[in-house]
Scaffold this active site. Structure first.
Site, PDB file in Angstrom:
ATOM      1  N   HIS A  12      -0.704   9.568  -4.303  1.00 38.12           N
ATOM      2  CA  HIS A  12      -1.697   9.568  -3.221  1.00 38.12           C
ATOM      3  C   HIS A  12      -1.028   9.962  -1.905  1.00 38.12           C
ATOM      4  O   HIS A  12       0.194   9.911  -1.772  1.00 38.12           O
ATOM      5  CB  HIS A  12      -2.337   8.184  -3.058  1.00 38.12           C
ATOM      6  CG  HIS A  12      -3.341   7.855  -4.126  1.00 38.12           C
ATOM      7  ND1 HIS A  12      -2.975   7.344  -5.338  1.00 38.12           N
ATOM      8  CD2 HIS A  12      -4.683   7.974  -4.157  1.00 38.12           C
ATOM      9  CE1 HIS A  12      -4.070   7.155  -6.080  1.00 38.12           C
ATOM     10  NE2 HIS A  12      -5.121   7.532  -5.384  1.00 38.12           N
ATOM     11  N   LYS A  68      -1.952   5.857   2.247  1.00 34.91           N
ATOM     12  CA  LYS A  68      -2.472   4.808   1.352  1.00 34.91           C
ATOM     13  C   LYS A  68      -1.624   3.555   1.477  1.00 34.91           C
ATOM     14  O   LYS A  68      -0.391   3.636   1.482  1.00 34.91           O
ATOM     15  CB  LYS A  68      -2.504   5.312  -0.094  1.00 34.91           C
ATOM     16  CG  LYS A  68      -3.135   4.297  -1.044  1.00 34.91           C
ATOM     17  CD  LYS A  68      -3.592   4.932  -2.337  1.00 34.91           C
ATOM     18  CE  LYS A  68      -4.171   3.897  -3.300  1.00 34.91           C
ATOM     19  NZ  LYS A  68      -5.383   3.262  -2.772  1.00 34.91           N
TER      20      LYS A  68
END
Ligand SMILES: NC(=O)C1=CN([C@@H]2O[C@H](COP(=O)(O)OP(=O)(O)OC[C@H]3O[C@@H](n4cnc5c(N)ncnc54)[C@H](OP(=O)(O)O)[C@@H]3O)[C@@H](O)[C@H]2O)C=CC1
Ligand SMILES: O=C(O)C1=N[C@H](C(=O)O)C[C@H](O)C1
Length: 265
Positions: free
Chosen positions: A154, A158
């Site tokens: 990600h 995040k």
């Protein structure tokens, strides 16, 4: 249906505002941001890159829950617990996409769902929800001659790891094998780990750049490897799923539902 967005200035909040504005039969009930947040008082359409909608971001979540038929929440675990209590009080449908919610925070959310329909899923996309079912099936078919590791990547912003989706994939793989994920997981490996225990389900977390969300479940045995992968190339898949969940839950009895219920999988 009047749908509100808590955390309306966030990456997903903006996407949700655009999706609701574009969905026939849906109107925006309003949006909130954290107390003291920089987006407060700004038009939620402008924040989302649309023409002004004449509705500004407010901090009073109770007022939004009183006004809306459904509220969509992609915020933080602490905020989602508070929003679940407000949904129960006003008997408003709640859709929770927030991840990183631990067992202690999950308890009051489950309690709130005895008063109002709540749809909660770490990934609202159709593709990932199909993948969950496939992973369970492959986990059952292959058994523990095949080592399972789950790799996710990600964007650099995040804040939780492993991702909610990775944990969900692990849970379904474990279910396919008839075990509880918590009994077999290895969330981090470091140093002299020793040989891999049979039956372990491992996780590897990558963070960087603007990656929206990649997940791969690896089943590795002597002589072959099966890999099941999902890659998101836009956040609209999550917003579409969340709006679909809100519309679906509108006539449902109180209860805690998942995207598998919404999609009929
Ligand atoms: N289920 C799914 O399909 C998906 C889930 N997610 C999950 O959604 C969550 C949000 O992700 P993302 O949009 O990228 O994160 P962002 O940080 O961009 O957005 C979260 C927003 O919520 C705001 N916020 C925090 N607390 C409150 C509060 N009490 N009231 C109102 N607003 C609040 C934040 O404000 P501030 O920045 O000022 O703190 C921010 O604007 C994460 O848990 C992520 O993992 C993401 C994509 C898909
Ligand atoms: O934070 C994100 O961005 C995402 N979070 C969810 C997760 O933790 O699984 C879903 C998606 O992968 C994007």
């Amino acid at each position: 249906m009047k749908i509100g967005v808590v955390g309306c200035a966030g990456r997903m909040g903006q996407m949700l505002v655009r999706e609701i504005a574009a969905t026939p039969g849906c109107t925006l009930a309003g949006g909130t941001e954290r107390v003291g947040g920089p987006a407060l008082g700004k038009d939620i359409g402008t924040l989302a890159g649309l023409e002004p909608l004449g509705v500004v971001a407010i901090e009073d979540a109770a007022a939004l829950f009183a006004e809306a038929d459904a509220v969509i929440d992609f915020t933080s675990p602490e905020a989602s617990v508070r929003h679940a209590a407000l949904a129960a009080q006003s008997q408003t449908v709640l859709v929770i996409g927030t991840t990183g919610i631990g067992p202690v925070q999950q308890e009051p959310i489950a309690q709130a769902a005895t008063h109002t329909p709540i749809v909660q899923s770490p990934n609202m996309s159709l593709g990932v929800n199909l993948l969950l079912a496939l992973v369970e099936q492959v986990g059952r078919a292959l058994g523990d001659d095949y080592d399972i590791d789950i790799l996710e990547m990600h964007h650099r912003n995040k804040v939780d790891a492993p991702s909610g989706t990775a944990l969900g994939l692990g849970r379904w793989a474990a279910a396919g094998r008839g075990v509880a994920l918590e009994d077999v997981w290895q969330k981090v490996r470091d140093g002299h780990t020793g040989v891999r225990p049979r039956g372990e389900i491992g996780f590897a977390t990558l963070r960087g750049g603007d990656v929206i969300g990649d997940h791969t479940v690896v089943f590795a045995a002597e002589g072959e490897r099966v890999e099941l992968t999902h890659k998101a190339s836009g956040r609209q898949i999550y917003a579409k799923g969340a709006v679909r969940a809100a519309l679906w839950a509108n006539d449902k009895q109180p209860g805690l539902y998942s995207m598998k219920d919404v999609l009929g999988l």
